[in-house]
Design an enzyme around this catalytic site. Structure first.
Site, short mmCIF file in Angstrom:
data_model
loop_
_atom_site.label_atom_id
_atom_site.label_comp_id
_atom_site.label_asym_id
_atom_site.label_seq_id
_atom_site.Cartn_x
_atom_site.Cartn_y
_atom_site.Cartn_z
N GLY A 82 32.94 50.49 56.81
CA GLY A 82 32.09 50.95 55.71
C GLY A 82 32.87 50.80 54.43
N HIS A 83 32.54 49.80 53.62
CA HIS A 83 33.27 49.56 52.38
C HIS A 83 32.41 50.00 51.19
CE1 HIS A 83 36.02 46.32 54.34
NE2 HIS A 83 36.29 47.54 54.71
N LYS A 105 39.81 49.92 50.28
CA LYS A 105 39.97 48.46 50.21
C LYS A 105 38.84 47.81 49.42
CE LYS A 105 40.11 48.31 54.71
NZ LYS A 105 40.31 49.72 55.09
N ASN A 146 31.19 48.71 62.27
CA ASN A 146 31.89 50.01 62.30
C ASN A 146 32.52 50.27 60.93
OD1 ASN A 146 33.67 47.86 62.69
ND2 ASN A 146 34.94 48.90 64.20
N GLY A 174 42.34 53.41 57.90
CA GLY A 174 41.08 52.96 57.32
C GLY A 174 40.65 53.87 56.19
N ASP A 175 39.60 53.45 55.49
CA ASP A 175 39.02 54.22 54.39
C ASP A 175 40.02 54.43 53.25
OD1 ASP A 175 36.76 54.55 56.08
OD2 ASP A 175 37.81 56.21 57.06
N GLU A 176 40.93 53.50 53.06
CA GLU A 176 41.93 53.63 52.00
C GLU A 176 41.36 53.30 50.63
OE1 GLU A 176 42.37 51.63 54.65
OE2 GLU A 176 44.12 52.33 55.77
N GLN A 208 38.96 48.54 58.61
CA GLN A 208 39.75 49.63 59.23
C GLN A 208 41.18 49.60 58.65
OE1 GLN A 208 37.96 47.57 61.91
NE2 GLN A 208 36.26 48.81 61.25
P1 IMP Z 1 35.21 51.92 66.94
O1 IMP Z 1 35.79 50.92 66.00
O2 IMP Z 1 33.78 52.27 66.61
O3 IMP Z 1 35.40 51.54 68.38
O4 IMP Z 1 36.01 53.31 66.76
C1 IMP Z 1 37.37 53.44 67.14
C2 IMP Z 1 38.13 54.31 66.15
O5 IMP Z 1 38.23 53.62 64.90
C3 IMP Z 1 37.44 55.65 65.81
O6 IMP Z 1 38.44 56.61 65.59
C4 IMP Z 1 36.69 55.35 64.52
O7 IMP Z 1 36.45 56.52 63.77
C5 IMP Z 1 37.69 54.42 63.85
N1 IMP Z 1 37.06 53.51 62.88
C6 IMP Z 1 36.31 52.42 63.13
N2 IMP Z 1 35.93 51.85 61.99
C7 IMP Z 1 36.46 52.57 60.99
C8 IMP Z 1 36.45 52.43 59.57
O8 IMP Z 1 35.89 51.51 58.99
N3 IMP Z 1 37.13 53.39 58.89
C9 IMP Z 1 37.81 54.39 59.51
N4 IMP Z 1 37.85 54.55 60.83
C10 IMP Z 1 37.19 53.65 61.56
#
Ligand code: IMP
Length: 434
Positions: free
Chosen positions: A40-41, A16, A38, A12-14, A228
């Site tokens: 964040g773009h 996109k 969850n 994630g966070d590449e 993600q």
């Molecule tokens: P959850 O999606 O909140 O259940 O988190 C599970 C895992 O995914 C954790 O390690 C979070 O930090 C990671 N995660 C969830 N959403 C993102 C995102 O948009 N970018 C990066 N990591 C994410």
């Protein structure tokens, strides 16, 4: 041009958001297919910067449809707050946003349990975003979920009865399992709160599966925006340190109700190095050293959703190669190449090795192996000159081009786009992305 999927190749966070934003110009529909707030773009243009959590990045383009498919879990309060914030910034959000009436809702108890469960896990925590995403997907799979469409006028009694049953179990968990002293979940309170929020969401609700398929039938271009990254996928990621949805390209089909034959192309987004938020395997991670500090500060590596500082490390070819395979990636977009500008040497992990000297060319699938491998690096000379804002490949220093060529060779997919800065215009288009 039919369906195009944009997918993250790492954790994630590449970046996109920027690519979706760039491609949105030529798309008609931009659809999210999984995850929730969850995500964040970050999208930047001109002197403006926006962080979106639920609404697709296409919302900034007038005349485009933005869609949340049924695979997305929606916290209605968060969605409404995001819509209001966008409107406050002068962005039009109305008939251009469509949300599936089959989306599962992130309920108040999901948010509470996400935090309580992480607390209970202690040192073994996942490091979730605390937005209730995992518990919402758990209930969806356990057939205990509540969807937008469940709030039908005239069916309030039925829904309340279902909610009563669900809450009976939640309250037992709250007291006995989580040993929480928090107030018990109350049917009427939860129902009334949600019913009011769902009413405010109603103008956006529709059958998005039908809508997206109709648009494809009309020959429109639909951009499926993944949230993600591949290695946070519940099937293909570094389990159990993953999110609870299908972040990979296949998720676009299930999460938006389109057949695989509708997907013409999958584009992978890859950061020129690697970052991760939360816990879990990360072989090339750099800790408390100059490399970490440079990547973190130059890359402004702070989570867009939680504000957590991201873990940082060198490029890992195994991670990206596996993403190319799992997603069927036809083209890669390399982001944040300029962050590497100051390094005298740039490193790429080309294999792993365990304590016995056994070489691996894939990401370990078992937790025991995660901690037991070390990366084998290949070192290339750095370019040590600013490349920010360069828009032509020939203007990149030769060392940067050599680094990109090696990334491409190791990843197994052609690099079509290179990002040299956060803004739309700070981009090199090597060959057409679609
Ligand atoms: P959850 O999606 O909140 O259940 O988190 C599970 C895992 O995914 C954790 O390690 C979070 O930090 C990671 N995660 C969830 N959403 C993102 C995102 O948009 N970018 C990066 N990591 C994410």
């Amino acid at each position: 041009m039919p369906g195009i999927v944009i997918v993250g190749t790492q954790w994630g966070d590449e970046g996109k958001g920027k690519v979706v934003d760039l491609l949105s110009e030529r798309a008609d529909v931009i659809a999210r297919y999984q995850g929730g707030n969850n995500a964040g773009h970050t999208v930047k243009f001109g002197d403006r910067s926006f962080i979106l959590h639920l609404v697709p990045s296409g919302i900034f383009w007038p005349g485009k449809l933005s869609v949340l498919g049924s695979g997305v879990v929606v916290d209605p309060e968060a969605m409404l707050a995001e819509i209001e914030a966008l409107r406050g910034d002068g962005v039009e959000v109305g008939a251009n946003l469509k949300v599936s009436d089959q989306c599962h809702l992130v309920m108040p108890y999901h948010k509470a349990f996400d935090k309580l469960r992480e607390h209970l896990r202690g040192a073994g925590k996942i490091g979730t975003t605390g937005r209730g995403i995992g518990p919402a997907y758990e209930d969806k799979m356990a057939r205990r979920g509540v969807r937008f469409g469940d709030f039908q006028p005239g069916y309030e009694h039925e829904l309340k009865e279902r909610l009563r049953e669900i809450l009976e179990e939640k309250n037992v968990l709250l007291r006995s399992h989580f040993r929480s002293e928090d107030a018990l979940f109350d049917v009427n309170q939860i129902f009334d709160g949600l019913a009011a929020l769902v009413e405010r969401c109603r103008p956006f609700l529709c059958d998005t599966t039908r809508l997206v398929n109709e648009q494809l039938d009309l020959g429109k271009t639909v951009l499926f925006e993944g949230a993600q990254g591949t290695h946070l996928d519940v099937d293909h990621g570094t389990y159990p340190y993953v999110t609870s949805s299908s972040t990979t390209a296949g998720g676009a089909c299930t999460g938006c109700g389109v057949g695989p034959t509708r997907i013409a192309r999958v584009i992978g987004i890859v950061k020129a190095y690697t970052t991760r938020v939360g816990e879990g395997y990360f072989a090339t991670e750099q800790k408390d050293n100059e490399v970490y500090r440079t990547l973190q500060t130059r890359g402004q590596e702070v989570g867009a959703t939680t504000g957590r500082v991201r873990r940082c490390g060198w490029f890992d070819a195994m991670v990206v190669r596996e993403a190319v395979r799992v997603n069927g990636i036809a083209a890669l977009a390399v982001m944040k190449l300029d962050v590497l500008d100051t390094f005298p040497t740039v490193r790429l992990a080309v294999a792993y090795q365990d304590a016995q000297g056994t070489r691996f060319d894939h990401v370990p699938h078992w937790m025991g192996q995660y901690g037991a491998v070390e990366p084998i690096y290949e070192d290339l000379p750095g370019w040590q000159t600013p490349i920010v804002g360069i828009t032509e490949l020939s203007k990149l220093p030769q060392q940067a081009r050599a680094y990109l060529n090696r990334m491409e060779e190791l990843s197994g997919a052609p690099i079509s786009l290179i990002s040299t800065g956060p803004r739309r215009e700070e981009t090199i288009l090597r060959r057409p992305l679609v």
